[in-house]
Motif scaffolding. Structure first.
Motif, PDB file in Angstrom:
ATOM      1  N   ASN A 118       7.675 -51.011 -51.952  1.00 43.88           N
ATOM      2  CA  ASN A 118       7.247 -49.878 -50.943  1.00 43.88           C
ATOM      3  C   ASN A 118       8.749 -49.681 -50.357  1.00 43.88           C
ATOM      4  OD1 ASN A 118       5.045 -48.964 -52.051  1.00 43.88           O
ATOM      5  ND2 ASN A 118       4.026 -50.206 -50.729  1.00 43.88           N
ATOM      6  N   LYS A 119       9.350 -50.662 -49.742  1.00 41.58           N
ATOM      7  CA  LYS A 119      10.685 -50.505 -49.084  1.00 41.58           C
ATOM      8  C   LYS A 119      11.494 -49.632 -49.897  1.00 41.58           C
ATOM      9  CE  LYS A 119       9.674 -54.210 -45.892  1.00 41.58           C
ATOM     10  NZ  LYS A 119       9.918 -55.365 -45.403  1.00 41.58           N
ATOM     11  N   MET A 120      11.781 -50.146 -50.997  1.00 42.91           N
ATOM     12  CA  MET A 120      12.710 -49.680 -52.077  1.00 42.91           C
ATOM     13  C   MET A 120      12.554 -48.345 -52.371  1.00 42.91           C
ATOM     14  SD  MET A 120      13.779 -51.515 -55.587  1.00 42.91           S
ATOM     15  CE  MET A 120      12.170 -51.058 -56.407  1.00 42.91           C
ATOM     16  N   LEU A 121      11.493 -48.058 -52.663  1.00 38.96           N
ATOM     17  CA  LEU A 121      10.888 -46.934 -53.270  1.00 38.96           C
ATOM     18  C   LEU A 121      11.219 -45.637 -52.079  1.00 38.96           C
ATOM     19  CD1 LEU A 121       7.591 -47.581 -55.130  1.00 38.96           C
ATOM     20  CD2 LEU A 121       9.793 -47.079 -55.976  1.00 38.96           C
ATOM     21  N   THR A 122      10.741 -46.060 -50.731  1.00 35.23           N
ATOM     22  CA  THR A 122      11.012 -45.071 -49.625  1.00 35.23           C
ATOM     23  C   THR A 122      12.368 -44.615 -49.708  1.00 35.23           C
ATOM     24  OG1 THR A 122       9.131 -46.144 -48.613  1.00 35.23           O
ATOM     25  CG2 THR A 122      10.632 -44.794 -47.321  1.00 35.23           C
ATOM     26  N   VAL A 123      13.222 -45.520 -49.736  1.00 31.58           N
ATOM     27  CA  VAL A 123      14.752 -45.331 -49.690  1.00 31.58           C
ATOM     28  C   VAL A 123      15.242 -44.417 -50.963  1.00 31.58           C
ATOM     29  CG1 VAL A 123      17.069 -46.241 -49.712  1.00 31.58           C
ATOM     30  CG2 VAL A 123      15.510 -47.306 -48.332  1.00 31.58           C
ATOM     31  N   SER A 124      14.869 -44.869 -52.092  1.00 35.09           N
ATOM     32  CA  SER A 124      14.658 -44.033 -53.438  1.00 35.09           C
ATOM     33  C   SER A 124      14.448 -42.692 -53.275  1.00 35.09           C
ATOM     34  CB  SER A 124      14.461 -44.955 -54.701  1.00 35.09           C
ATOM     35  OG  SER A 124      15.269 -46.083 -54.649  1.00 35.09           O
ATOM     36  N   PHE A 125      12.989 -42.853 -53.367  1.00 40.68           N
ATOM     37  CA  PHE A 125      12.348 -41.289 -53.193  1.00 40.68           C
ATOM     38  C   PHE A 125      12.840 -40.399 -52.098  1.00 40.68           C
ATOM     39  CE2 PHE A 125       8.474 -43.223 -55.492  1.00 40.68           C
ATOM     40  CZ  PHE A 125       9.028 -43.171 -56.636  1.00 40.68           C
ATOM     41  N   GLY A 126      13.189 -41.042 -50.978  1.00 38.73           N
ATOM     42  CA  GLY A 126      13.659 -40.018 -49.874  1.00 38.73           C
ATOM     43  C   GLY A 126      14.877 -39.662 -50.081  1.00 38.73           C
ATOM     44  N   SER A 127      15.721 -40.308 -50.902  1.00 43.70           N
ATOM     45  CA  SER A 127      17.258 -39.685 -51.141  1.00 43.70           C
ATOM     46  C   SER A 127      17.194 -38.709 -52.511  1.00 43.70           C
ATOM     47  CB  SER A 127      18.015 -40.831 -51.387  1.00 43.70           C
ATOM     48  OG  SER A 127      17.879 -41.783 -52.450  1.00 43.70           O
ATOM     49  N   ALA A 128      16.389 -39.200 -53.298  1.00 42.27           N
ATOM     50  CA  ALA A 128      16.249 -38.285 -54.309  1.00 42.27           C
ATOM     51  C   ALA A 128      15.120 -37.130 -54.478  1.00 42.27           C
ATOM     52  CB  ALA A 128      16.021 -39.141 -55.664  1.00 42.27           C
ATOM     53  N   LEU A 129      13.792 -37.626 -54.230  1.00 40.21           N
ATOM     54  CA  LEU A 129      13.052 -36.664 -54.335  1.00 40.21           C
ATOM     55  C   LEU A 129      12.770 -35.643 -53.158  1.00 40.21           C
ATOM     56  CD1 LEU A 129      10.218 -38.721 -56.126  1.00 40.21           C
ATOM     57  CD2 LEU A 129      11.957 -37.169 -57.016  1.00 40.21           C
ATOM     58  N   GLY A 130      13.012 -36.286 -51.989  1.00 45.23           N
ATOM     59  CA  GLY A 130      13.063 -35.304 -50.708  1.00 45.23           C
ATOM     60  C   GLY A 130      14.004 -34.134 -50.815  1.00 45.23           C
ATOM     61  N   PRO A 131      15.254 -34.372 -51.220  1.00 50.12           N
ATOM     62  CA  PRO A 131      15.848 -33.002 -51.477  1.00 50.12           C
ATOM     63  C   PRO A 131      15.505 -32.188 -52.504  1.00 50.12           C
ATOM     64  CG  PRO A 131      17.452 -34.922 -51.082  1.00 50.12           C
ATOM     65  CD  PRO A 131      16.092 -35.367 -51.026  1.00 50.12           C
ATOM     66  N   PHE A 132      14.925 -32.839 -53.654  1.00 50.36           N
ATOM     67  CA  PHE A 132      14.471 -32.215 -54.883  1.00 50.36           C
ATOM     68  C   PHE A 132      13.181 -31.295 -54.372  1.00 50.36           C
ATOM     69  CE2 PHE A 132      11.591 -32.283 -58.448  1.00 50.36           C
ATOM     70  CZ  PHE A 132      12.090 -31.467 -59.262  1.00 50.36           C
ATOM     71  N   MET A 133      12.383 -31.864 -53.437  1.00 50.68           N
ATOM     72  CA  MET A 133      11.141 -31.009 -52.983  1.00 50.68           C
ATOM     73  C   MET A 133      11.592 -29.910 -52.065  1.00 50.68           C
ATOM     74  SD  MET A 133       8.183 -33.774 -52.181  1.00 50.68           S
ATOM     75  CE  MET A 133       7.171 -32.608 -51.428  1.00 50.68           C
ATOM     76  N   GLU A 134      12.518 -30.279 -51.212  1.00 58.10           N
ATOM     77  CA  GLU A 134      13.075 -29.100 -50.483  1.00 58.10           C
ATOM     78  C   GLU A 134      13.820 -28.034 -50.860  1.00 58.10           C
ATOM     79  OE1 GLU A 134      15.612 -31.073 -47.403  1.00 58.10           O
ATOM     80  OE2 GLU A 134      14.099 -32.541 -47.035  1.00 58.10           O
ATOM     81  N   ARG A 135      14.584 -28.467 -51.988  1.00 54.18           N
ATOM     82  CA  ARG A 135      15.194 -27.003 -52.805  1.00 54.18           C
ATOM     83  C   ARG A 135      14.311 -26.451 -53.376  1.00 54.18           C
ATOM     84  NH1 ARG A 135      19.210 -29.596 -53.751  1.00 54.18           N
ATOM     85  NH2 ARG A 135      20.716 -28.647 -53.146  1.00 54.18           N
ATOM     86  N   GLY A 136      13.270 -27.167 -54.231  1.00 54.07           N
ATOM     87  CA  GLY A 136      12.097 -26.475 -54.866  1.00 54.07           C
ATOM     88  C   GLY A 136      11.420 -25.527 -53.663  1.00 54.07           C
ATOM     89  N   ILE A 137      11.141 -25.851 -52.623  1.00 55.63           N
ATOM     90  CA  ILE A 137      10.539 -25.069 -51.660  1.00 55.63           C
ATOM     91  C   ILE A 137      11.247 -23.935 -51.365  1.00 55.63           C
ATOM     92  CG2 ILE A 137       9.606 -24.872 -49.266  1.00 55.63           C
ATOM     93  CD1 ILE A 137       8.530 -28.088 -49.664  1.00 55.63           C
ATOM     94  N   GLN A 138      12.622 -24.353 -50.968  1.00 55.85           N
ATOM     95  CA  GLN A 138      13.742 -22.889 -50.497  1.00 55.85           C
ATOM     96  C   GLN A 138      13.664 -22.042 -51.805  1.00 55.85           C
ATOM     97  OE1 GLN A 138      17.133 -25.319 -49.629  1.00 55.85           O
ATOM     98  NE2 GLN A 138      16.297 -25.958 -47.675  1.00 55.85           N
ATOM     99  N   LYS A 139      13.625 -22.497 -53.041  1.00 60.29           N
ATOM    100  CA  LYS A 139      13.739 -21.570 -54.129  1.00 60.29           C
ATOM    101  C   LYS A 139      12.278 -21.009 -54.550  1.00 60.29           C
ATOM    102  CE  LYS A 139      17.606 -23.109 -56.662  1.00 60.29           C
ATOM    103  NZ  LYS A 139      17.997 -23.714 -57.881  1.00 60.29           N
ATOM    104  N   LYS A 140      11.448 -21.222 -53.800  1.00 61.56           N
ATOM    105  CA  LYS A 140      10.031 -20.681 -54.040  1.00 61.56           C
ATOM    106  C   LYS A 140       9.408 -21.117 -55.393  1.00 61.56           C
ATOM    107  CE  LYS A 140      10.135 -16.803 -50.590  1.00 61.56           C
ATOM    108  NZ  LYS A 140      10.334 -17.977 -49.588  1.00 61.56           N
ATOM    109  N   GLN A 141       9.986 -22.237 -55.727  1.00 66.44           N
ATOM    110  CA  GLN A 141       9.538 -22.984 -56.854  1.00 66.44           C
ATOM    111  C   GLN A 141       8.390 -23.934 -56.849  1.00 66.44           C
ATOM    112  OE1 GLN A 141      13.130 -24.443 -58.429  1.00 66.44           O
ATOM    113  NE2 GLN A 141      14.079 -22.457 -59.229  1.00 66.44           N
ATOM    114  N   LEU A 142       8.237 -24.372 -55.631  1.00 68.89           N
ATOM    115  CA  LEU A 142       7.225 -25.321 -55.151  1.00 68.89           C
ATOM    116  C   LEU A 142       6.479 -25.039 -53.602  1.00 68.89           C
ATOM    117  CD1 LEU A 142       5.919 -28.407 -55.232  1.00 68.89           C
ATOM    118  CD2 LEU A 142       8.019 -29.077 -54.126  1.00 68.89           C
TER     119      LEU A 142
END
Length: 196
Positions: A118-142
């Motif tokens: 879980n600790k490892m996933l928090t770091v990995s997901f935070g660095s990859a999926l966090g920006p991916f989600m934010e970009r999707g929201i900004q582009k109105k794709q999510l």
């Protein structure tokens, strides 16, 4: 002290994963593992401090490999639909190629051994999926969602299909096989649900 043998260590890991999937944690012991791997218990202790160390490191190893597969050819810069598709295809590829490891990680997910993962996933997901989600929201794709809701909608359908595939059936059909066509049909529905 005896030298480490990579082939022996790999065999020990494979047998341990198989035993935990087949017999569960209650049926797992270093002595049983030694017998299954045709090594002495002392050999196992060359590689692992104790049973807990072995299981924790197995969890981290399997989860790391799954993450590596999941993020192959993926970038947080991708359009949302494309990035989610890449992750689905990669996860399905991992599941098809490593069904025992997938089952192992599902068993371990609800144990204290998974805490390091879980600790490892928090770091990995935070660095990859966090920006991916934010970009999707900004582009109105999510649609803006808490991460946990996003994760449940984005990936739970795929994991459920994988479980049906592994079992070979579903609740109403005697035979079920996860094909690329079924996966893509499901992904389209997920993408519709996540669009604003």
């Amino acid at each position: 002290m005896r030298p480490r043998d990579e082939n022996k260590e790999l065999l020990i890991r494979q047998k341990a994963i198989e035993m935990i999937v087949t017999d569960g944690l209650d049926g797992f012991s270093i002595n049983k593992l030694a017998k299954a791997a045709t090594v002495s218990p002392a050999t196992i202790y060359i590689y692992y401090k104790d049973k807990d160390d072995l299981i924790t490191r197995l969890c981290i190893g399997v989860a790391s490999k799954m993450l590596e597969y999941s993020f192959e050819d993926f970038s947080p810069e991708m359009d949302f639909a494309e990035g989610l598709k890449v992750q689905w295809v990669n996860r399905m590829k991992y599941f098809i190629n490593f069904p025992i490891e997938m089952e192992f990680i599902e068993i371990m997910r609800y144990t204290h051994y998974y805490e390091e993962v879980n600790k490892m996933l928090t770091v990995s997901f935070g660095s990859a999926l966090g920006p991916f989600m934010e970009r999707g929201i900004q582009k109105k794709q999510l649609v803006p969602l808490p991460f946990e809701v996003y994760w449940s909608i984005a990936f739970a359908p795929l994991y459920q299909l994988m479980k049906h595939h592994h079992q070979g059936n579903s609740y109403v059909n005697n035979k079920f096989e996860l094909t690329e066509g079924i996966m893509m049909q499901t992904l389209e529905l997920v993408l519709k649900a996540l669009k604003p």
